[in-house]
Design a protein around this motif. Structure first.
Motif, PDB file in Angstrom:
ATOM      1  N   LEU A 194      -6.344   2.462   0.435  1.00  0.00           N
ATOM      2  CA  LEU A 194      -6.312   2.636  -0.870  1.00  0.00           C
ATOM      3  C   LEU A 194      -7.643   2.418  -2.116  1.00  0.00           C
ATOM      4  O   LEU A 194      -8.585   1.911  -0.421  1.00  0.00           O
ATOM      5  CB  LEU A 194      -5.054   1.414  -1.704  1.00  0.00           C
ATOM      6  CG  LEU A 194      -3.867   1.591  -1.612  1.00  0.00           C
ATOM      7  CD1 LEU A 194      -2.651   0.339  -1.841  1.00  0.00           C
ATOM      8  CD2 LEU A 194      -3.143   2.985  -1.859  1.00  0.00           C
ATOM      9  N   HIS A 208       0.973  -1.028  -0.086  1.00  0.00           N
ATOM     10  CA  HIS A 208       0.332   0.297  -0.063  1.00  0.00           C
ATOM     11  C   HIS A 208       0.686   1.247  -0.407  1.00  0.00           C
ATOM     12  O   HIS A 208       0.437   1.839  -0.378  1.00  0.00           O
ATOM     13  CB  HIS A 208      -1.108   0.236   1.164  1.00  0.00           C
ATOM     14  CG  HIS A 208      -2.293  -1.160   1.095  1.00  0.00           C
ATOM     15  ND1 HIS A 208      -3.314  -0.559   1.045  1.00  0.00           N
ATOM     16  CD2 HIS A 208      -2.028  -1.932   0.380  1.00  0.00           C
ATOM     17  CE1 HIS A 208      -4.205  -1.147   1.128  1.00  0.00           C
ATOM     18  NE2 HIS A 208      -4.074  -2.322   0.929  1.00  0.00           N
ATOM     19  N   TYR A 241       0.838   8.090 -11.834  1.00  0.00           N
ATOM     20  CA  TYR A 241       0.263   6.875 -11.742  1.00  0.00           C
ATOM     21  C   TYR A 241      -1.129   7.465 -10.316  1.00  0.00           C
ATOM     22  O   TYR A 241      -0.363   7.178  -9.886  1.00  0.00           O
ATOM     23  CB  TYR A 241       0.259   5.250 -11.277  1.00  0.00           C
ATOM     24  CG  TYR A 241       1.100   4.573 -12.344  1.00  0.00           C
ATOM     25  CD1 TYR A 241       0.406   4.051 -13.604  1.00  0.00           C
ATOM     26  CD2 TYR A 241       3.096   5.196 -12.772  1.00  0.00           C
ATOM     27  CE1 TYR A 241       1.285   3.502 -14.176  1.00  0.00           C
ATOM     28  CE2 TYR A 241       3.666   4.382 -13.685  1.00  0.00           C
ATOM     29  CZ  TYR A 241       3.036   4.007 -14.587  1.00  0.00           C
ATOM     30  OH  TYR A 241       3.722   3.413 -15.373  1.00  0.00           O
ATOM     31  N   ILE A 274       2.262   1.665  -3.617  1.00  0.00           N
ATOM     32  CA  ILE A 274       1.808   2.183  -4.323  1.00  0.00           C
ATOM     33  C   ILE A 274       1.091   3.981  -4.083  1.00  0.00           C
ATOM     34  O   ILE A 274       1.180   4.441  -4.998  1.00  0.00           O
ATOM     35  CB  ILE A 274       0.245   1.372  -4.068  1.00  0.00           C
ATOM     36  CG1 ILE A 274       0.357   0.107  -5.078  1.00  0.00           C
ATOM     37  CG2 ILE A 274      -1.159   2.190  -5.295  1.00  0.00           C
ATOM     38  CD1 ILE A 274      -0.663  -1.133  -5.046  1.00  0.00           C
ATOM     39  N   ASN A 275       1.227   4.805  -2.848  1.00  0.00           N
ATOM     40  CA  ASN A 275       0.845   5.590  -2.716  1.00  0.00           C
ATOM     41  C   ASN A 275       1.943   6.541  -3.228  1.00  0.00           C
ATOM     42  O   ASN A 275       2.340   7.467  -3.475  1.00  0.00           O
ATOM     43  CB  ASN A 275       0.470   5.692  -1.577  1.00  0.00           C
ATOM     44  CG  ASN A 275      -0.768   5.740  -0.940  1.00  0.00           C
ATOM     45  OD1 ASN A 275      -1.498   5.834  -1.538  1.00  0.00           O
ATOM     46  ND2 ASN A 275      -1.034   4.985   0.134  1.00  0.00           N
ATOM     47  N   GLU A 276       3.751   5.747  -2.623  1.00  0.00           N
ATOM     48  CA  GLU A 276       4.799   6.099  -3.012  1.00  0.00           C
ATOM     49  C   GLU A 276       4.801   6.424  -4.580  1.00  0.00           C
ATOM     50  O   GLU A 276       4.840   7.491  -5.375  1.00  0.00           O
ATOM     51  CB  GLU A 276       5.414   5.584  -2.951  1.00  0.00           C
ATOM     52  CG  GLU A 276       7.191   6.294  -3.056  1.00  0.00           C
ATOM     53  CD  GLU A 276       7.616   7.495  -2.385  1.00  0.00           C
ATOM     54  OE1 GLU A 276       8.572   8.317  -2.525  1.00  0.00           O
ATOM     55  OE2 GLU A 276       6.126   7.960  -1.699  1.00  0.00           O
ATOM     56  N   TRP A 277       4.177   5.653  -5.701  1.00  0.00           N
ATOM     57  CA  TRP A 277       4.603   5.353  -7.424  1.00  0.00           C
ATOM     58  C   TRP A 277       3.524   6.360  -7.783  1.00  0.00           C
ATOM     59  O   TRP A 277       3.585   6.309  -8.940  1.00  0.00           O
ATOM     60  CB  TRP A 277       4.535   3.954  -7.391  1.00  0.00           C
ATOM     61  CG  TRP A 277       5.286   2.985  -7.129  1.00  0.00           C
ATOM     62  CD1 TRP A 277       7.163   3.658  -7.512  1.00  0.00           C
ATOM     63  CD2 TRP A 277       6.303   1.763  -7.034  1.00  0.00           C
ATOM     64  NE1 TRP A 277       8.241   2.937  -6.711  1.00  0.00           N
ATOM     65  CE2 TRP A 277       7.588   1.399  -7.002  1.00  0.00           C
ATOM     66  CE3 TRP A 277       5.233   1.111  -7.058  1.00  0.00           C
ATOM     67  CZ2 TRP A 277       8.237   1.051  -6.311  1.00  0.00           C
ATOM     68  CZ3 TRP A 277       5.743  -0.410  -6.706  1.00  0.00           C
ATOM     69  CH2 TRP A 277       7.110  -1.073  -6.790  1.00  0.00           C
ATOM     70  N   SER A 278       2.477   6.128  -7.202  1.00  0.00           N
ATOM     71  CA  SER A 278       1.589   7.374  -7.732  1.00  0.00           C
ATOM     72  C   SER A 278       1.761   8.530  -7.556  1.00  0.00           C
ATOM     73  O   SER A 278       2.112  10.269  -8.346  1.00  0.00           O
ATOM     74  CB  SER A 278      -0.115   7.384  -6.600  1.00  0.00           C
ATOM     75  OG  SER A 278      -0.387   8.284  -6.884  1.00  0.00           O
ATOM     76  N   GLU A 312      -1.657  -4.427  -6.256  1.00  0.00           N
ATOM     77  CA  GLU A 312      -0.960  -5.262  -5.537  1.00  0.00           C
ATOM     78  C   GLU A 312      -1.254  -7.088  -5.491  1.00  0.00           C
ATOM     79  O   GLU A 312      -2.651  -7.334  -5.717  1.00  0.00           O
ATOM     80  CB  GLU A 312      -1.487  -5.101  -3.888  1.00  0.00           C
ATOM     81  CG  GLU A 312      -2.346  -5.919  -3.223  1.00  0.00           C
ATOM     82  CD  GLU A 312      -2.814  -5.464  -2.061  1.00  0.00           C
ATOM     83  OE1 GLU A 312      -2.422  -4.563  -1.178  1.00  0.00           O
ATOM     84  OE2 GLU A 312      -3.765  -5.527  -1.526  1.00  0.00           O
ATOM     85  N   SER A 341      -8.140  -1.615  -5.623  1.00  0.00           N
ATOM     86  CA  SER A 341      -6.344  -2.288  -5.972  1.00  0.00           C
ATOM     87  C   SER A 341      -5.417  -2.654  -5.003  1.00  0.00           C
ATOM     88  O   SER A 341      -4.624  -3.563  -4.840  1.00  0.00           O
ATOM     89  CB  SER A 341      -5.421  -0.076  -5.295  1.00  0.00           C
ATOM     90  OG  SER A 341      -6.015   1.232  -7.154  1.00  0.00           O
ATOM     91  N   CYS A 342      -6.396  -2.978  -3.542  1.00  0.00           N
ATOM     92  CA  CYS A 342      -6.700  -4.527  -2.828  1.00  0.00           C
ATOM     93  C   CYS A 342      -7.100  -4.813  -2.634  1.00  0.00           C
ATOM     94  O   CYS A 342      -8.389  -4.567  -3.244  1.00  0.00           O
ATOM     95  CB  CYS A 342      -7.172  -3.446  -1.052  1.00  0.00           C
ATOM     96  SG  CYS A 342      -6.572  -4.339   0.276  1.00  0.00           S
ATOM     97  N   SER A 366      -3.721   5.981  -8.494  1.00  0.00           N
ATOM     98  CA  SER A 366      -3.148   4.743  -7.375  1.00  0.00           C
ATOM     99  C   SER A 366      -4.187   3.936  -7.175  1.00  0.00           C
ATOM    100  O   SER A 366      -4.158   2.629  -7.021  1.00  0.00           O
ATOM    101  CB  SER A 366      -3.866   5.466  -5.570  1.00  0.00           C
ATOM    102  OG  SER A 366      -4.507   5.593  -5.547  1.00  0.00           O
TER     103      SER A 366
END
Length: 618
Positions: free
Chosen positions: A583, A489, A501, A492-496, A508, A587-588, A503
């Motif tokens: 998220l 999680h 991207y 995903i927040n960091e790469w968003s 995952e 996404s989860c 989220s």
């Protein structure tokens, strides 16, 4: 999206049946036909309400051009079907589409206040208006459902007459007409008033209709109605308790989805022509018997060499659960995940395969040793990945997930050889946690104590939801599972933020077991945010190490702290909320359950609880 055909239709000029030309009632995307508006779900179109029809007639109504077959043998075998089909696309060129039926049938007129079945208003053909007032009819806001998945009309007549004679026959023959009005004093159920012109019962409000035993107290139980299957489906007496629901409630329909990644040797598409033959091929052990069957099934010659067929059969048998004479669905699903984990670890070099290969997984070019201080190892760049998500069934009232057994309602009245599904092609990053460091961390007393609280709370919820004690399954909460889940999680927040991207466009896929400790983050949509190379670039060791440290540092603080971090509630989440690690549900894998960022960064009182505490000093 179209309503079902009428029972009788006028012939054409030549006496033959005319071409179908049903009125159109809105449009949905293919993905929505799996995740949001699947079979049995309710959908509002303008001021009308419909239920998506079952699949019994879809074999002919879903045209091959608009609803092509797709194949994913591993998932098809798990779900007991031969292939999958994409739902019809809703666009201007669609010929037919997904069938719908009007539901609920009970409507009210805002002008005259009549509350009755839609046809009793005598509306003009193709319109949903009162035949007298010409006002738009309003579908009933309330429906009833049971935990087995049945759905029905709210019993307004019984509700109005609940204070009088409760005999069902006398209530149905009272001779009065139901009326519905809104007092306007409040926005609560108390202001929705129902009455009957028979004069035997006073006007009553809808207040109290949502109580768990409200309808049971009236002597009403589920009759087993399945309106999505139409009048041809026989209602079977169910007998379970009925619950009142808002027509648009999320608990009125929950999809049961299962997915699988296309991995070698199935990921090049060459095995697709054999989709409907695998069960018979598996029954033949000897090579010659397999060859004889293929000669009979393909008179013009099998499109796949015999050696490849034998390799595919061997790969399929390798996914059989060891030591299980009759493996359960859970065992077979675990075997499917095991093979994915093995393939993600081993990789699949693009240079060694054809352009048709749908799974390309390579080790990064950078030095992975920069990840060692973080306890992360084995990063892999998944440059191509194909996921097939199938709608297996649906539930009502109960929220399904991969770790609980709920009462599932099938999508058709008869057994079909296929299920509706969608395919997503994208990219991703796979990483693992260091086994030695992870084993030491998860044995810590404080770590085990935090997870034990979550597991106990989750287990209690599973027990409360289970009608049959034999169906209760153990909670999947373990230190490594919660750690991997929370790590996915925050990544995903960091790469968003880092790669741009949304989220909701990332998803995952967890691999958490005694012999697995990995996570795959991949693109989960097929639109412009699908596969552009930006996510794969985040998997290079140097970039990944920087992003990991940034993600973990962000997890140290939440705008809801100190309440978020110091929560002592007996919930299935601890230090987790929508302001930090939760998220979008798409996404989860676990519906935002079993999360705790303290296992990443520690707590102010006990920093050693965090797996990445030491990394924060770098």
């Amino acid at each position: 999206m179209t309503p079902p055909p009428a029972r009788r239709r006028r012939p054409g000029a030549s006496g033959a049946a005319p071409a179908r030309s049903f009125p159109r009632r809105g449009a949905v995307r293919r993905a929505q036909a799996i995740t949001t508006y699947g079979v049995g779900s309710l959908i509002a179109v303008d001021h009308e309400s419909f239920i998506v029809s079952g699949l019994d007639d879809a074999e002919e109504s879903w045209g091959a051009g608009e609803s092509p077959r797709i194949h994913e043998r591993r998932l098809a075998r798990l779900l007991g079907v031969s292939y999958f089909r994409l739902p019809p696309a809703s666009d201007d060129t669609s010929r037919d589409g997904i069938r719908v039926r009007r539901f609920p049938l009970t409507h009210s007129c805002p002008e005259c206040g009549d509350l009755q079945r839609h046809r009793d208003f005598d509306p003009p053909s193709g319109r949903s208006v009162c035949g007298v007032c010409e006002a738009d009819l309003v579908p009933s806001r309330f429906v009833v459902a049971c935990e087995a998945g049945h759905l029905g009309e709210f019993p307004y007549r019984e509700w109005v007459h609940r204070s009088t004679d409760r005999d069902a026959a006398s209530v149905g023959q009272c001779g009065g007409k139901l009326k519905l009005r809104t007092s306007g004093r409040t926005s609560s159920l108390r202001s929705i008033l129902v009455s009957c012109t028979c004069g035997r019962a006073a006007e009553v409000s809808m207040e109290g209709s949502f109580r768990r035993n409200a309808l049971r107290d009236l002597g009403l139980t589920c009759r087993g109605t399945r309106p999505w299957l139409g009048s041809s489906a026989e209602a079977q007496e169910c007998g379970l308790a009925l619950r009142t629901l808002q027509r648009g409630s999320s608990t009125a329909w929950q999809p049961v989805l299962r997915s699988a990644l296309s991995i070698p040797p199935w990921s090049d598409g060459r095995a697709d022509p054999l989709a409907e033959h695998w069960d018979k091929l598996r029954a033949r052990e000897e090579r010659q018997r397999v060859a004889d069957y293929l000669d009979g099934a393909f008179p013009g010659g099998c499109p796949i060499p015999l050696d490849e067929v034998m390799t595919l059969l061997a790969a399929e048998r390798a996914e059989d659960s060891d030591g299980e004479a009759e493996p359960t669905f859970d065992h077979r699903y675990r075997a499917l995940r095991d093979k994915e984990y093995e393939r993600l670890r081993a990789g699949n070099d693009e240079s060694e395969h054809s352009h048709d290969e749908q799974f390309v997984c390579e080790a990064p070019l950078g030095d992975p040793s920069v990840l060692e201080p973080l306890g992360v190892t084995g990063p892999m760049l998944v440059k191509k990945v194909r996921e097939v998500r199938a709608l297996k069934a649906f539930t009502r009232l109960d929220e399904p997930d991969s770790k609980t057994r709920v009462k599932e309602m099938p999508l058709s009245d008869r057994t079909l050889a296929w299920l509706p599904a969608m395919e997503v092609r994208g990219e991703g990053v796979f990483l693992r946690l260091d086994d030695t460091r992870l084993a030491t961390w998860e044995k810590a007393t404080a770590v085990a104590a935090r997870v034990e609280r979550m597991r106990d709370a989750h287990q209690r919820r599973l027990e409360q939801r289970a009608d049959d004690p034999s169906l209760i399954v153990p909670s999947p909460a373990t230190p490594r599972m919660v750690l991997l889940h929370t790590l996915a999680h925050v990544l995903i927040n960091e790469w968003s933020l880092e790669a741009g991207y949304p989220s909701a466009a990332l998803r995952e896929r967890l691999y958490a077991a005694d012999d697995m400790a990995g996570v795959l983050v991949y693109t989960a949509t097929s639109d412009s945010a699908g596969s552009l190379g930006g996510l794969v670039a985040q998997g290079e060791p140097g970039t990944l190490a920087r992003n990991l440290r940034s993600a973990v540092r962000r997890a140290e603080w939440c705008s809801a702290d100190p309440l978020c971090m110091e929560t002592e509630a007996d919930g299935i989440n601890l230090a987790a909320c929508h302001a930090c690690v939760m998220l979008p549900e798409t996404s989860c894998e676990h519906n935002n359950n079993l999360l705790d960022r303290a296992l990443l960064v520690g707590t102010p009182d006990d920093p050693e609880v965090g797996f990445f505490t030491d990394a924060l000093s770098f």
